[in-house]
Design a protein around this motif. Structure first.
Motif, PDB file in Angstrom:
ATOM      1  N   LEU A 107       0.722  -1.182  -0.165  1.00  0.00           N
ATOM      2  CA  LEU A 107       0.018   0.035  -0.121  1.00  0.00           C
ATOM      3  C   LEU A 107       0.827   1.309  -0.198  1.00  0.00           C
ATOM      4  O   LEU A 107       0.434   2.402   0.235  1.00  0.00           O
ATOM      5  N   SER A 108       2.250   1.199  -0.095  1.00  0.00           N
ATOM      6  CA  SER A 108       3.104   2.153  -0.373  1.00  0.00           C
ATOM      7  C   SER A 108       3.251   3.219   0.817  1.00  0.00           C
ATOM      8  O   SER A 108       3.086   4.212   0.775  1.00  0.00           O
ATOM      9  N   SER A 109       3.555   2.477   1.795  1.00  0.00           N
ATOM     10  CA  SER A 109       4.036   3.171   3.241  1.00  0.00           C
ATOM     11  C   SER A 109       5.329   4.024   2.765  1.00  0.00           C
ATOM     12  O   SER A 109       5.383   5.151   3.480  1.00  0.00           O
ATOM     13  N   SER A 110       6.162   3.611   1.820  1.00  0.00           N
ATOM     14  CA  SER A 110       7.161   4.416   1.686  1.00  0.00           C
ATOM     15  C   SER A 110       7.005   5.749   1.063  1.00  0.00           C
ATOM     16  O   SER A 110       7.316   6.743   1.298  1.00  0.00           O
ATOM     17  N   ALA A 111       5.987   5.614   0.046  1.00  0.00           N
ATOM     18  CA  ALA A 111       5.893   6.824  -0.529  1.00  0.00           C
ATOM     19  C   ALA A 111       5.002   7.855   0.297  1.00  0.00           C
ATOM     20  O   ALA A 111       5.071   9.051   0.263  1.00  0.00           O
ATOM     21  N   ALA A 138      14.710  10.036  -3.905  1.00  0.00           N
ATOM     22  CA  ALA A 138      15.175   9.645  -2.628  1.00  0.00           C
ATOM     23  C   ALA A 138      15.017   8.065  -2.562  1.00  0.00           C
ATOM     24  O   ALA A 138      15.980   7.475  -1.903  1.00  0.00           O
ATOM     25  N   GLU A 139      14.022   7.711  -3.138  1.00  0.00           N
ATOM     26  CA  GLU A 139      13.895   6.205  -2.980  1.00  0.00           C
ATOM     27  C   GLU A 139      14.973   5.530  -4.073  1.00  0.00           C
ATOM     28  O   GLU A 139      15.231   4.337  -3.532  1.00  0.00           O
ATOM     29  N   ASN A 140      15.332   6.152  -5.033  1.00  0.00           N
ATOM     30  CA  ASN A 140      16.039   5.478  -6.112  1.00  0.00           C
ATOM     31  C   ASN A 140      17.506   5.683  -5.485  1.00  0.00           C
ATOM     32  O   ASN A 140      18.381   4.418  -5.726  1.00  0.00           O
ATOM     33  N   LEU A 150       4.936   5.682  -9.813  1.00  0.00           N
ATOM     34  CA  LEU A 150       3.268   5.414  -9.597  1.00  0.00           C
ATOM     35  C   LEU A 150       3.068   5.814  -8.131  1.00  0.00           C
ATOM     36  O   LEU A 150       1.945   6.817  -7.775  1.00  0.00           O
ATOM     37  N   ASP A 151       3.840   5.412  -7.050  1.00  0.00           N
ATOM     38  CA  ASP A 151       3.500   5.721  -5.613  1.00  0.00           C
ATOM     39  C   ASP A 151       3.294   7.019  -5.301  1.00  0.00           C
ATOM     40  O   ASP A 151       2.283   7.380  -4.905  1.00  0.00           O
ATOM     41  N   GLN A 152       4.306   7.750  -5.779  1.00  0.00           N
ATOM     42  CA  GLN A 152       4.374   9.191  -5.282  1.00  0.00           C
ATOM     43  C   GLN A 152       3.227  10.206  -5.794  1.00  0.00           C
ATOM     44  O   GLN A 152       2.591  11.159  -5.222  1.00  0.00           O
TER      45      GLN A 152
HETATM   46 MG    MG Z   1       7.097   1.354  -1.302  1.00  0.00          MG
END
Ligand code: MG
Ligand code: ADP
Length: 362
Positions: A107-111, A138-140, A150-152
């Motif tokens: 569910l994309s907690s990271s974004a 940041a993530e890459n 997509l997530d962001q």
């Molecule tokens: Mg994620």
């Protein structure tokens, strides 16, 4: 307190592994999210960060560089780094994170974390698409997860009762009304966290890039629907076929939603699930069983959502079938030797926003 910013998790309704192929996806923002509360500290040179999901605090130097901060705080450090790389001043201070997005459930907690942190730390009024790009950076480049946008984009542009038709070539966001009526969107968490996903994800990306190169196009988005037939290698063929057919399904699904044709939408979800299972090989047995069981219990359609190898199944179902799924599905899946899934109703929620900002009053 200086700034409080909120960003939601997301569920992708259809369009998986299309973002890094310059294609299409149709996500919603959720009504669960992460809140970042930031207090500036005059004269400091670090950000002290704590999270309700993690023990202890982490210290992030403002001039941090990739590789320096590891673990969960790397997601925060990556945002600080990306903002400064973009030329924004980041103040020193204390950052507190609270979240009700399940971690690692697809569910994309990271974004949600990145977008909340960026909104809290960036100057007011920064363009949302730029924030999405900084979160991806940041993530890459800091965390080292090679994910698409997509997530962001979902977290930043989400709106109530709305799905987002995203075009990853232009980064255009086309809101599609989601009129559920008596129907229900159900997120079924397989409780099989996506493990080993990073290496598999990278491999899929590489094969897609190779397929595009063999077809002589910049990205698979540019190839005709049947271009996969020309590819010699079996793996490359199947991966390309998933991406090409999935892009078509996303556009058809957006059209079906505009007509509120949930039966047709469900059929496209089922075709997407089969394509992810057979062509892109990113599902796992527990996910396949959950999707099949949801449809057997009366859902219009069900498919894995997120990068794959576990995570969550999203289903669209009439209300009566949704009740049957909530009652009967966990037991059936557990009976086959998998963890008992958890079933939750989801609705499209508001995208990331600043909850309060008293910076100007200081
Ligand atoms: Mg994620
Ligand atoms: P997801 O599908 O949930 O985005 P990821 O593996 O991409 O799964 O990101 C999960 C990771 O993000 C966690 O392991 C943790 O490092 C970090 N994370 C997400 N939300 C939080 C939070 N609220 N507090 C601390 N770390 C978080």
């Amino acid at each position: 307190m200086t700034v409080r910013a909120y960003a939601p998790g997301r569920v992708n309704l259809i369009g998986e592994h299309t973002d890094y192929n310059d294609g299409f996806a149709l996500p919603i923002a959720l009504q669960v999210g992460t809140t970042a509360e930031f207090d500036t500290v005059a004269g400091g040179s670090v950000i002290e960060v704590s999270s309700s999901q993690e023990d202890g605090t982490a210290t992030i130097p403002l001039d941090t560089a990739p590789g320096e901060v590891r673990g969960w705080a790397a997601y925060v450090a990556g945002c600080v780094w990306a903002l400064r790389e973009q030329g924004f001043a980041v103040p020193a201070g204390a950052l507190r994170l609270t979240s009700d997005v399940p971690v690692g459930a697809g569910l994309s907690s990271s974004a949600a974390l990145e977008c909340a942190v960026l909104l809290a730390l960036a100057p007011r009024g920064v363009d949302r698409t730029l924030l999405a790009r900084l979160a991806q950076r940041a993530e890459n480049d800091y965390v080292g997860a090679p994910t698409g946008l997509l997530d962001q984009m979902s977290s930043l542009y989400g709106a109530e009762d709305t799905a987002l038709l995203l075009d990853f070539r232009t980064l255009a966001v086309d809101p599609v009304p989601l009129r559920l009526g008596e129907d229900v969107l159900i997120a079924i968490d397989s409780r099989t966290p996506h493990q080993h996903a990073a290496g598999e994800y990278r491999r899929r990306r590489e094969v897609c890039e190779a397929a595009a190169a063999q077809l002589g196009v910049a990205a698979l988005r540019d190839a005709p629907d049947d271009a996969w037939e020309a590819l010699a290698d079996g793996e490359t063929r199947r991966r390309a076929r998933h991406v090409l057919t999935e892009n078509r399904r996303v556009l058809d699904a957006a059209a079906a939603l505009r007509r509120a044709d949930h039966r047709e939408f469900g059929a496209l979800m089922n075709a997407s699930q089969a394509s992810m299972r057979d062509d892109f090989a990113i599902t796992v047995p527990a996910i396949d069983l959950i999707a099949d069981t949801a449809v057997a219990l009366g859902a219009y359609g069900a498919r894995m959502t997120g990068g794959g190898f576990g995570g969550t199944v999203i289903a669209l179902a009439p209300a009566a079938a949704a009740r049957r799924i909530a009652e009967a599905l966990p037991e059936r899946v557990a009976g086959a030797g998998h963890p008992a899934p958890s079933v939750a109703t989801v609705r499209p929620g508001r995208g990331a926003h600043v909850l309060s900002d008293v910076r100007s009053q200081r």
